[in-house]
Design a protein around this motif. Structure first.
Motif: not given
Length: 409
Positions: A124-127, A132-133, A138-139, A148-152
């Motif tokens: 969440l901090t990165l997003r 970052l996308t 995820a990469r 990663m999408a589910q995690r966010l």
């Protein structure tokens, strides 16, 4: 600087601030990110034609706010949504009683709330702060994009459903929560500096984002010595980044690195920040680790390294962070300062406790100390065990090389 370069620079510097402001006034994380993206898209379209504004951040924030207001007005259902839209044009008031009004700091503390799992905090901090996308994150952490999408999504939903406040915590909770924020940034840097798995030992984008966030935090909390200590630590480590692998991508140990290729500007800045932090008279684990890093980066040659001082510093660090990993690092320092047998005795204690049984650096450390003492047959067996556990390709190649040396000795 061209308009496109100005937009790119503004994205690096202003994304977190724009998103943070919109989250505060709308309470909607997804809407904030969507409108911030739209503002940058408009900048790419308008700035080449109209010129780069004098205050790019203010232009982007205003544009994003207007976009959010339009969206809320279109979606307005009843009086509640209309009030939300009105908030966007109302005078801004301090949001909490912490005395800190910077929205980025509020966002950091919200992303790093202890109710969220540590992996969610980092993602969440990165997003939100780094922009970052989802595919990029995820990469970076070697997980599928869908995961990663589910995690966010889960992290944002938990913030909303649990009513996690968008604020810097009150004074009595600040020390505990600051530690968590620093820990997330440190974890992010570590994953970039020494990747736990994959082909690359160093992932530069993660290191750069961690340093950028550490700079933001140190700037926003100038009286917090551990924030300064963390930034100093990251800079002192990052100064050696380009020498940690050779042209073939093989790992190069600290003692074999080309010290003339270290980034002296980062070394000098890190040392100055550490000195400033230590003058506060409130030592902590990041300051101690920065002091250890400074011992390495200020030594003219590997032979000049003050291992006795490093071992003493690790002894102090154990008081703050009594983890098995820190004790393993102390074993290395003691082995270098007092001889391999002294280090092996400490490694044996860790092996008996079995806390690091799946950690490849435990047998790798034992192997290195045995190699230095001339016990190559035993060292080979320890290297074999380390190879069973290692996941990073660069580290695996290094261990294989050491194993071959021991077998041929």
């Amino acid at each position: 600087m061209s308009a496109q370069e100005a937009v790119a620079a503004a994205f690096r510097e202003e994304w977190g601030q724009v998103v943070a402001t919109l989250i505060r006034v709308t309470g909607d994380w997804d809407l904030a990110e969507e409108c911030a993206q739209d503002a940058f898209a408009q900048a790419l379209d308008r700035w080449p034609r109209d010129g780069v504004p004098r205050r790019p951040g203010a232009w982007l924030t205003t544009t994003a706010r207007h976009r959010a207001m339009d969206v809320l007005r279109r979606e307005a259902v009843g009086e509640r949504k209309i009030r939300e839209a009105a908030m966007l044009t109302a005078p801004e008031e301090p949001y909490d009683d912490s005395g800190v009004e910077d929205d980025r700091l509020r966002l950091i503390f919200t992303c790093c709330h202890p109710a969220l799992h540590i992996e969610a905090r980092v993602a969440l901090t990165l997003r939100t702060l780094a922009g970052l996308t989802t595919p990029e994150i995820a990469r970076a952490f070697l997980v599928p994009e869908a995961t990663m999408a589910q995690r966010l999504v889960r992290a944002k939903k938990k913030i909303r459903n649990a009513g996690i406040p968008y604020r810097v915590p009150p004074a009595h909770l600040l020390p505990e929560r600051t530690t968590g924020v620093l820990g997330v940034i440190y974890l992010l840097f570590n994953e970039g500096y020494a990747a736990t798995s994959g082909a690359d030992l160093v992932r530069r984008n993660l290191c750069a984002e961690a340093i950028r966030l550490a700079r933001v935090l140190a700037r926003l909390m100038p009286d917090e010595p551990e924030a300064l200590g963390l930034l100093a630590l990251l800079l002192l480590h990052d100064a050696r980044r380009d020498t940690r692998v050779d042209a073939a991508g093989e790992l190069v140990t600290l003692e074999d690195q080309d010290r003339t290729a270290w980034d002296r500007a980062e070394v000098d800045e890190g040392a100055a920040l550490l000195e400033t932090a230590l003058r506060r008279g409130r030592p902590g684990p990041y300051q101690i680790q920065a002091a250890i890093a400074a011992c390495h980066t200020t030594a003219a040659t590997a032979a000049d390294t003050d291992w006795a001082d490093i071992a003493a510093l690790y002894g102090e660090l154990v008081r703050f962070v009594p983890s098995a990993v820190v004790r393993l690092n102390r074993a290395v320092a003691v082995g270098m300062a007092q001889g391999p047998d002294a280090g092996l005795a400490l490694v044996a204690e860790l092996e008996r406790e079995d806390e690091l049984s799946g950690y490849h650096l435990l047998p790798a450390t034992r192997a290195d100390l045995l190699r230095r003492s001339g016990r190559t047959t035993e060292a080979a067996r320890a290297y074999e065990r380390a190879l069973e556990l290692v996941e990073n390709d660069a580290e695996r190649h290094f261990l294989e090389k050491r194993l071959a040396e021991c077998r041929s000795a």
